[in-house]
Write a protein that holds these residues in place. Structure first.
Motif, short mmCIF file in Angstrom:
data_model
loop_
_atom_site.label_atom_id
_atom_site.label_comp_id
_atom_site.label_asym_id
_atom_site.label_seq_id
_atom_site.Cartn_x
_atom_site.Cartn_y
_atom_site.Cartn_z
N PRO A 1 -33.79 47.27 -44.21
CA PRO A 1 -33.69 46.09 -43.09
C PRO A 1 -34.94 45.19 -43.24
O PRO A 1 -35.99 45.53 -43.93
N ASP A 2 -34.68 43.96 -42.77
CA ASP A 2 -35.90 43.10 -43.06
C ASP A 2 -37.09 43.11 -42.40
O ASP A 2 -38.04 43.08 -42.61
N ASP A 3 -36.83 44.15 -40.91
CA ASP A 3 -37.93 44.46 -40.17
C ASP A 3 -38.45 45.83 -40.30
O ASP A 3 -38.82 46.53 -39.51
N ILE A 4 -38.18 46.47 -41.40
CA ILE A 4 -38.56 47.90 -41.51
C ILE A 4 -40.10 48.17 -41.54
O ILE A 4 -40.81 47.34 -42.00
N LYS A 5 -40.44 49.26 -41.06
CA LYS A 5 -41.67 49.61 -40.98
C LYS A 5 -41.93 50.59 -42.09
O LYS A 5 -41.52 51.74 -42.04
N TYR A 6 -42.36 50.24 -43.33
CA TYR A 6 -42.44 51.30 -44.32
C TYR A 6 -44.06 51.04 -44.90
O TYR A 6 -44.81 50.03 -45.02
N PRO A 7 -44.61 52.21 -45.44
CA PRO A 7 -45.95 52.14 -45.87
C PRO A 7 -46.24 51.41 -47.00
O PRO A 7 -45.43 51.24 -47.98
N GLU A 8 -47.17 50.52 -46.77
CA GLU A 8 -47.40 49.56 -47.96
C GLU A 8 -47.77 50.14 -49.27
O GLU A 8 -48.45 50.95 -49.26
N PRO A 9 -47.13 49.91 -50.34
CA PRO A 9 -47.31 50.37 -51.49
C PRO A 9 -48.47 49.86 -52.30
O PRO A 9 -48.95 48.73 -51.93
N PRO A 10 -49.22 50.39 -53.22
CA PRO A 10 -50.38 49.77 -53.95
C PRO A 10 -50.01 48.76 -54.51
O PRO A 10 -51.05 47.78 -54.90
N SER A 11 -48.94 48.07 -54.88
CA SER A 11 -48.35 46.84 -55.31
C SER A 11 -48.59 46.04 -54.35
O SER A 11 -48.55 44.61 -54.34
N LYS A 12 -48.80 46.10 -53.08
CA LYS A 12 -48.63 45.26 -51.65
C LYS A 12 -47.32 44.61 -51.73
O LYS A 12 -47.40 43.59 -50.92
N ARG A 13 -46.51 45.14 -52.22
CA ARG A 13 -45.22 44.55 -52.03
C ARG A 13 -44.61 44.67 -50.55
O ARG A 13 -44.82 45.85 -49.96
N LYS A 14 -44.27 43.62 -49.81
CA LYS A 14 -43.85 43.75 -48.49
C LYS A 14 -42.37 44.25 -48.59
O LYS A 14 -41.29 43.90 -49.41
N MET A 15 -41.83 45.35 -47.74
CA MET A 15 -40.93 46.46 -47.94
C MET A 15 -39.63 45.89 -47.23
O MET A 15 -38.53 46.28 -47.42
N GLY A 16 -39.77 44.86 -46.31
CA GLY A 16 -38.61 44.37 -45.53
C GLY A 16 -37.58 43.50 -46.50
O GLY A 16 -38.11 42.72 -47.40
N GLY A 17 -36.36 43.93 -46.42
CA GLY A 17 -35.29 43.84 -47.40
C GLY A 17 -35.34 44.00 -48.76
O GLY A 17 -34.79 43.66 -49.59
N TYR A 18 -36.06 45.04 -49.16
CA TYR A 18 -36.21 45.66 -50.38
C TYR A 18 -34.99 46.22 -50.73
O TYR A 18 -34.30 46.88 -49.96
N GLN A 19 -34.90 46.03 -52.19
CA GLN A 19 -33.38 46.33 -52.66
C GLN A 19 -33.65 47.52 -53.83
O GLN A 19 -33.85 47.51 -54.81
N MET A 20 -33.93 48.64 -53.13
CA MET A 20 -34.17 50.03 -53.90
C MET A 20 -32.94 50.56 -54.76
O MET A 20 -32.21 50.94 -54.30
N MET A 21 -33.37 50.55 -56.16
CA MET A 21 -32.05 51.02 -56.75
C MET A 21 -32.02 52.60 -56.64
O MET A 21 -33.11 53.21 -56.71
N VAL A 22 -31.06 53.04 -56.42
CA VAL A 22 -30.69 54.53 -56.31
C VAL A 22 -30.08 55.13 -57.41
O VAL A 22 -30.46 56.16 -57.90
N ARG A 23 -29.19 54.57 -58.03
CA ARG A 23 -28.77 55.10 -59.20
C ARG A 23 -28.29 53.73 -60.02
O ARG A 23 -27.68 52.83 -59.58
N SER A 24 -28.23 53.82 -61.39
CA SER A 24 -27.72 52.78 -62.38
C SER A 24 -27.22 53.42 -63.77
O SER A 24 -27.75 54.58 -64.07
N GLU A 25 -26.16 52.86 -64.15
CA GLU A 25 -25.88 53.03 -65.47
C GLU A 25 -25.07 52.09 -66.08
O GLU A 25 -24.88 51.05 -65.64
#
Length: 626
Positions: A502-526
């Motif tokens: 979600p755009d308004d997600i409360k998520y720990p800020e990663p070392p990259s400082k990327r904002k995690m709202g709207g993040y599209q996390m790849m779960v699986r790919s082939e």
């Protein structure tokens, strides 16, 4: 798993970061003060001698089990007065009381003989000197139990990645003293993991690995080949500048890497690759087995899942368990594995595994200590960041399909009965990158990368659900069932399963400082090379603009898409330089394609009732879709 076993209950130690660092720093000193090193050249049945280093506890007042790793990557240091900085699968073993054995496999480093990549397993031995990796393991164990003092008669074996393959091979027709084996991220067969995925060639990984590992070895030596120097941090441009694959050898490898020629000579799943598939040979397995893998292993996810299944199917009654964590390749052996890239896992999952799973497994079978039960499948559920126990894998699920629909929608409802498709261009001279990272390597973090950079490209089609009204847990195999067409005569098809935050997600800020709202996390790919859609041994071109069915196994997941998140699917036809460029003109051997063969095409993903495109998933039992 057919019988219940009791396990040693461990007291969990709580370390501060500084204490952990100090503990690690003290290990080399402890090893040197408490272990004796002996170097041997162990003879095997054909007369070849294998360089082996044995570290035994100085305390000879009691007996110890033997724990062995066979490896093609060297058992250094090779100076007999120097010691390894750590011993065993993880540092907890060092003070536990084991005899540790490290061996250079045949033809590598200081061992005699000829090395062969993924040496085929013999089904029959017509001569007493016929060898494979199973016989080398058997003969090594036989020598160890007859010549190394103070052992208790019980042997274990483990290994990660290529050493995982040797662990798998070692448990076939195993020596009676081999009681426990843990193949971890094991290679199963190079046409389906590591360097080929459904016939699509993983260029970055293969080039970087074999440019170093594949160099000739004229005589036994403790020295390693130097790493290839790309001359740039920009891997995308480096590999694009090579042009067709036929340029790789004359420009960079210079005829020094024999195995590269095997790729060129065997582009299809022929007898060469079939002989190097270990899975059909995982029979007559007597030791207890714990296969370990990582959900985000960019190299050998296939090997872990398929090894477990092959043992389960072909060895009724054997103790056989599967452990899958939220790990990149081999990350369960690290000091800390609490995140990968931008994604957090809530705790040090490597430490949990080492203390609660790996050490108890070997202690039980090699020391006969017990306490609590290890489940059939010990699995980390991503999305919610929790460990779960299952009595079987895959677990009981409700099978469902997510269909591609109009307006980039993804729905559990099938599409209407009217012709429909989405189309996109595919240009091999401007391929879709697999990561935003500037690297010449195969990025480990790409397996959890933010996919927004790809979803915004015109050569990627995207389908997604509305925000979920409640949590939805997917478990077990995932398969893409597509009807596609191309204006060319050949094409690759990459499919990604993505968790959209979600755009308004409360998520720990990663070392990259990327904002995690709207993040599209790849779960699986082939990815699949489309010519192999009906047969990996007998490829066929596409008929231009004619719909064809393509079925693609994406491997297993255990992931919860939480309330408010969306499920997204991306489909595209280039994925560079992770995968080499398909020229999109059918040629018998892409390794020999010419520059003129590379053409821009128009791709279509069909989404009608008669020609549907969908993702088949398993929804954990007890959940509903509505």
């Amino acid at each position: 798993m057919s019988r219940n076993l009791r396990w040693l209950a461990l007291v969990l130690l709580v370390f501060t970061p500084s204490a952990v660092a100090q503990e690690k720093a003290d290990l080399p000193k402890y090893i040197k003060e408490n272990y004796v090193r002996q170097d041997y050249r162990i003879p095997v049945r054909d007369g070849v001698r294998l360089h082996t280093v044995v570290y035994s506890p100085q305390d000879a007042s009691r007996t110890y089990p033997i724990l062995m790793m066979r490896t093609p990557y060297g058992v250094g240091p090779y100076e007999t007065d120097k010691f390894r900085s750590t011993l065993g699968p993880n540092p907890l073993f060092i003070k536990e009381g084991y005899i540790f054995v490290y061996q250079d496999v045949r033809g590598r480093y200081m061992s005699e003989g000829e090395f062969e990549n993924m040496r085929p397993q013999r089904t029959k031995r017509t001569r007493s000197k016929d060898i494979d990796e199973s016989t080398d393991t058997y003969d090594t164990i036989d020598w160890l139990v007859k010549n190394v003092p103070n052992h208790n008669g019980r042997v274990g074996q483990w290994g990660i990645s290529y050493p995982g393959f040797y662990a798998s091979a070692g448990m076939i027709n195993a020596h009676p003293a081999l009681k426990a084996v843990s193949p971890q991220a094991p290679i199963a067969g190079w046409f389906f993991d590591d360097f080929n995925h459904h016939g699509a060639f993983f260029l970055t990984h293969a080039f970087n690995f074999f440019s170093r590992f594949g160099q000739p070895r004229p005589m036994p030596t403790p020295k390693d080949s130097p790493r290839f120097q790309h001359g740039t941090p920009d891997g995308y441009q480096f590999f694009l500048n090579i042009g067709p694959l036929k340029n790789v050898d004359p420009r960079h490898l210079k005829g020094q890497v024999a195995y590269w020629e095997r790729f060129v000579e065997h582009p299809n799943y022929d007898s060469f690759w079939q002989a190097r598939n270990l899975l059909p040979h995982l029979k007559k397995v007597a030791p207890a087995v714990m296969t370990v893998g990582g959900w985000f292993d960019a190299e050998d996810l296939y090997g872990a899942l398929k090894t477990y299944r092959a043992i389960e199917k072909q060895n009724p009654g054997v103790f056989n368990v599967l452990v899958m964590g939220p790990w990149a390749h081999g990350a369960w052996s690290h000091a800390d594995s609490s995140r990968l890239g931008n994604i957090q896992f809530g705790a040090n999952t490597a430490k949990f595994f080492q203390e609660n799973v790996e050490l108890p497994f070997f202690n039980h079978f090699l020391k006969r200590t017990g306490g609590h039960q290890l489940p059939e499948a010990y699995m980390f559920e991503t999305g919610t960041n929790r460990w779960r126990k299952f009595d079987s894998w895959p677990p009981t699920v409700q099978t469902a399909k997510l269909y591609a629909r109009a307006d980039s929608r993804l729905s559990f409802d099938p599409p209407p009965d009217e012709p429909a498709f989405d189309e996109f261009p595919s240009d091999p001279n401007r391929p879709v990158p697999y990561t935003e990272e500037m690297t010449t390597a195969m990025s480990q973090a790409y397996m959890t990368d933010d996919q927004r950079f790809a979803s915004r490209r015109p050569d990627v089609v995207v389908y997604q659900t509305p925000p979920l009204k409640k949590d939805l847990t997917l478990a077990g195999p995932v398969r893409a069932e597509m009807f596609v067409s191309t204006s060319g005569s050949d094409s690759d098809w990459a499919v990604k399963l993505i968790d959209v935050f979600p755009d308004d997600i409360k998520y720990p800020e990663p070392p990259s400082k990327r904002k995690m709202g709207g993040y599209q996390m790849m779960v699986r790919s082939e990815v699949i090379r489309g010519r192999f859609r009906d047969s990996y041994a007998r490829p066929e071109p596409f008929v231009p603009n004619q719909p064809a069915r393509v079925s693609l196994e994406l491997q297993d997941v255990l992931h919860t898409f939480q309330k408010g998140h969306r499920i997204m699917i991306q489909i595209h036809s280039t994925w560079f330089p992770l995968v080499d460029r398909n020229p999109q003109t059918y040629v018998p051997n892409i390794f020999l394609a010419e520059e003129k063969d590379f053409v821009k095409t128009m791709q279509r993903v069909h989404r009608s009732y008669r020609l549907p495109t969908s993702i088949q998933v398993g929804i954990l039992s007890g959940q509903t879709l509505k």
